[in-house]
Design an enzyme around this catalytic site. Structure first.
Site, PDB file in Angstrom:
ATOM      1  N   ASN A   9       0.870  -1.187   0.000  1.00  0.00           N
ATOM      2  CA  ASN A   9       0.000   0.000   0.000  1.00  0.00           C
ATOM      3  C   ASN A   9       0.901   1.229   0.000  1.00  0.00           C
ATOM      4  O   ASN A   9       1.502   1.561   1.016  1.00  0.00           O
ATOM      5  CB  ASN A   9      -0.889  -0.033   1.253  1.00  0.00           C
ATOM      6  N   TRP A  10       0.976   1.880  -1.155  1.00  0.00           N
ATOM      7  CA  TRP A  10       1.898   3.020  -1.274  1.00  0.00           C
ATOM      8  C   TRP A  10       1.305   4.298  -0.671  1.00  0.00           C
ATOM      9  O   TRP A  10       1.963   5.334  -0.647  1.00  0.00           O
ATOM     10  CB  TRP A  10       2.276   3.236  -2.744  1.00  0.00           C
ATOM     11  N   GLU A  97      -7.176   4.270   7.901  1.00  0.00           N
ATOM     12  CA  GLU A  97      -7.049   5.709   7.613  1.00  0.00           C
ATOM     13  C   GLU A  97      -8.335   6.239   6.979  1.00  0.00           C
ATOM     14  O   GLU A  97      -8.737   7.375   7.215  1.00  0.00           O
ATOM     15  CB  GLU A  97      -5.810   5.959   6.729  1.00  0.00           C
ATOM     16  N   GLU A 167      -5.424  -5.427  10.368  1.00  0.00           N
ATOM     17  CA  GLU A 167      -4.430  -4.385  10.613  1.00  0.00           C
ATOM     18  C   GLU A 167      -4.742  -3.667  11.929  1.00  0.00           C
ATOM     19  O   GLU A 167      -5.602  -2.772  11.949  1.00  0.00           O
ATOM     20  CB  GLU A 167      -4.451  -3.366   9.479  1.00  0.00           C
ATOM     21  N   GLY A 173       2.069   2.083  10.708  1.00  0.00           N
ATOM     22  CA  GLY A 173       2.975   3.222  10.575  1.00  0.00           C
ATOM     23  C   GLY A 173       3.653   3.618  11.877  1.00  0.00           C
ATOM     24  O   GLY A 173       4.258   4.688  11.968  1.00  0.00           O
ATOM     25  N   SER A 212       3.217  -2.331  10.244  1.00  0.00           N
ATOM     26  CA  SER A 212       4.676  -2.280  10.402  1.00  0.00           C
ATOM     27  C   SER A 212       5.378  -3.589  10.040  1.00  0.00           C
ATOM     28  O   SER A 212       6.362  -3.979  10.679  1.00  0.00           O
ATOM     29  CB  SER A 212       5.048  -1.831  11.820  1.00  0.00           C
ATOM     30  N   GLY A 233       2.731  -1.270   4.286  1.00  0.00           N
ATOM     31  CA  GLY A 233       2.729   0.155   3.975  1.00  0.00           C
ATOM     32  C   GLY A 233       4.146   0.651   3.734  1.00  0.00           C
ATOM     33  O   GLY A 233       4.729   0.441   2.668  1.00  0.00           O
ATOM     34  N   GLY A 234       4.725   1.279   4.753  1.00  0.00           N
ATOM     35  CA  GLY A 234       6.028   1.933   4.622  1.00  0.00           C
ATOM     36  C   GLY A 234       7.098   1.080   3.941  1.00  0.00           C
ATOM     37  O   GLY A 234       7.807   1.565   3.051  1.00  0.00           O
TER      38      GLY A 234
END
Ligand code: PEP
Length: 252
Positions: A9-10, A97, A167, A173, A212, A233-234
């Protein structure tokens, strides 16, 4: 046997130049047999990414879609029909989010899930508890509610072509990851809930863990029997790190 899926997930990251660089990095990764890989760029970059990686087996998805499945007078929205027309293959629904920052509730999420499936996109339904809910001992209740509301609106059959990502909000994050045992307990509960409605769907649906995930913790998470991959994600913004997570999934 469930085929692992690792999806990146960018989020709202990237310029044309940085996305091109990331895609070049992905193109250099070895293909790991038996693992599905997907990336979810911002909608603006979807076609660019698809045309750059169309020869390799990386699926491209979206991070969101409108509740309205078709085209229409909905300024600023992007429909599932349009995503499908751009060769998009999957779409996130219910990311925390979106739930927290854009006030999406379970009804909106169900409508997006339905819109996605109407055009052949695989919905990736995200569920997860906040830290406060976990500390209050409500994790399983919260997840069961989030999932149960979609099942009630759309029926269990909708999950025959879907993916679920657990999640924990407190792990997204933040650098904090659920322990493999914490994640497994929730994944097992999700699978049990689905199985109680339809055994076939419960045993075949892919359940991803997100929060994470990185190269250093992916392997231990993937050792858990009900974790079928990751929503990253990151760490998905770094091709080498993402590649290491994919390789860990290949050892599952
Ligand atoms: C996510 O946003 O879905 C996610 C899991 O992010 P991160 O890996 O950065 O925690």
């Amino acid at each position: 046997m469930r085929r692992p899926l690792v999806a990146g997930n960018w989020k709202m990251h990237g310029t044309r130049a940085s996305v091109d660089e990331l895609v070049q990095g992905l193109l250099k990764l070895e293909v790991v047999p038996g693992v599905d890989v997907a990336v979810l760029p911002v909608a603006l970059h979807i076609e660019r990414v698809i045309s750059a990686i169309e020869s390799v087996q990386v699926l491209v998805g979206a991070q969101n879609c409108s509740v309205e499945a078709q085209q229409g007078a909905f300024t600023g929205e992007i429909s599932a029909a349009q995503l499908a027309d751009s060769q998009c293959r999957m779409v996130l629904v219910g990311h925390s989010e979106r739930r927290q920052l854009f006030q999406e509730d379970d009804h909106v999420i169900s409508r997006k899930f339905y819109a996605a499936q109407s055009y052949g996109l695989t919905p990736v339904l995200c569920v997860g508890e906040t830290l406060e809910q976990r500390e209050a001992g409500k994790t399983l209740e919260v997840i069961a509610d989030q999932l149960g509301n979609v099942i009630r609106e759309l029926g269990i059959g909708a999950f025959a072509q879907a993916v679920i990502a657990y999640e924990p909000v407190w792990a997204i994050g933040t650098g904090l990851t659920a322990t493999p045992e914490q994640a497994q307990a929730v994944h097992a509960a999700i699978r049990d809930q689905l199985s109680s409605e339809d055994g076939q769907i419960g045993s075949s649906i892919r359940l991803l863990y997100g929060g994470s995930v990185k190269a250093a913790n992916a392997a231990e998470l993937f050792e858990m029997p009900d974790i079928d991959g990751a929503l990253v994600g990151g760490a998905s913004l770094n091709a080498d790190e993402f590649g290491a997570i994919i390789r860990a999934a290949g050892r599952k």
